[in-house]
Enzyme design. Structure first.
Site, PDB file in Angstrom:
ATOM      1  N   HIS A  86    -115.382  60.109 -50.974  1.00 20.73           N
ATOM      2  CA  HIS A  86    -114.956  60.459 -50.413  1.00 20.73           C
ATOM      3  C   HIS A  86    -113.888  59.546 -49.992  1.00 20.73           C
ATOM      4  O   HIS A  86    -112.286  59.165 -49.732  1.00 20.73           O
ATOM      5  CB  HIS A  86    -114.456  61.785 -50.771  1.00 20.73           C
ATOM      6  CG  HIS A  86    -114.716  62.007 -49.073  1.00 20.73           C
ATOM      7  ND1 HIS A  86    -115.858  62.324 -48.284  1.00 20.73           N
ATOM      8  CD2 HIS A  86    -114.342  61.703 -47.686  1.00 20.73           C
ATOM      9  CE1 HIS A  86    -116.255  62.879 -46.847  1.00 20.73           C
ATOM     10  NE2 HIS A  86    -115.538  61.982 -46.695  1.00 20.73           N
ATOM     11  N   CYS A 172     -98.937  80.602 -69.756  1.00 17.23           N
ATOM     12  CA  CYS A 172     -99.442  82.057 -69.641  1.00 17.23           C
ATOM     13  C   CYS A 172     -98.609  83.006 -70.627  1.00 17.23           C
ATOM     14  O   CYS A 172     -98.948  84.156 -70.726  1.00 17.23           O
ATOM     15  CB  CYS A 172     -99.540  82.404 -68.345  1.00 17.23           C
ATOM     16  SG  CYS A 172     -97.815  82.661 -67.809  1.00 17.23           S
TER      17      CYS A 172
END
Length: 200
Positions: A86, A172
């Site tokens: 990271h 959705c």
């Protein structure tokens, strides 16, 4: 093993695309392919586990970028001085795009959590790295009072650029605000900022 100083190229624009658990992650291969159609652009993708429900790593790799996940972060054989993924990825990046940024990851960024590769990377970013957040979630999730507070923190305290969301028919079935900014507009932000031109 990813080491920023070995991966950066002179006169290149290094774009770090982060995908999170929103259906808009399905656009990741298109974003990568479009960015790589410009001269001297390199792209790396960091994906949360949830985002991989919406695209195949192979499709991004076929487009020309690598996909990094939590499993790549720690090998179990770490020694002091070894590269930390990271940290190396944030050293590599000239610009960071969180596209899409789910309600969950937005909340984590706002609260400073570091429980996966994405959130650890975001917490480690230098304030000088241009960072763009593209929220994408259900309308009622976006209209929840906590979301407004998370956006405020991300914009006013962390000083990231928040772009969108937009209104449309959502995956959705609901209709309203919450969809990620159009993927071509995500790319256009980078093109305009770095004055990119297409490869011949």
């Amino acid at each position: 093993m990813f080491v920023a100083e070995n991966e950066r190229r002179p006169h290149n624009t290094h774009v770090l695309l982060i995908t999170t658990g929103s259906v808009a992650s399905i656009k990741a291969p298109l974003i990568v392919q479009e960015l790589l159609s410009y001269h001297n652009v390199r792209v790396e993708v960091v994906a949360t586990k949830a985002s991989l429900a919406f695209f195949k790593k192979e499709d991004v790799e076929h487009a020309g970028a690598r996909v990094w996940t939590d499993e790549d972060e720690w090998s179990g054989t770490f020694n002091i001085g070894d590269p930390i993924l990271h940290i190396e990825l944030r050293r590599w990046a000239d610009v960071v795009l969180v596209a899409p940024c789910s309600a969950n990851t937005l909340s984590k960024i706002a609260q400073g959590l570091c429980d996966n590769l994405v959130t650890s990377l975001m917490r480690a970013l230098a304030p000088t790295t241009p960072t763009y957040i593209f929220p994408a979630m259900n309308t009622l999730m976006y209209e929840h009072p906590l979301t407004a507070e998370h956006v405020r923190i991300v914009k006013d305290i962390v000083h990231y650029n928040v772009v969108g969301p937009i209104g449309k028919n959502l995956a959705c079935g609901d209709v309203g605000i919450g969809a990620m900014t159009e993927w071509k507009d995500v790319v256009k932000i980078v093109v305009d900022k770095f004055h990119l031109f297409r490869s011949e």
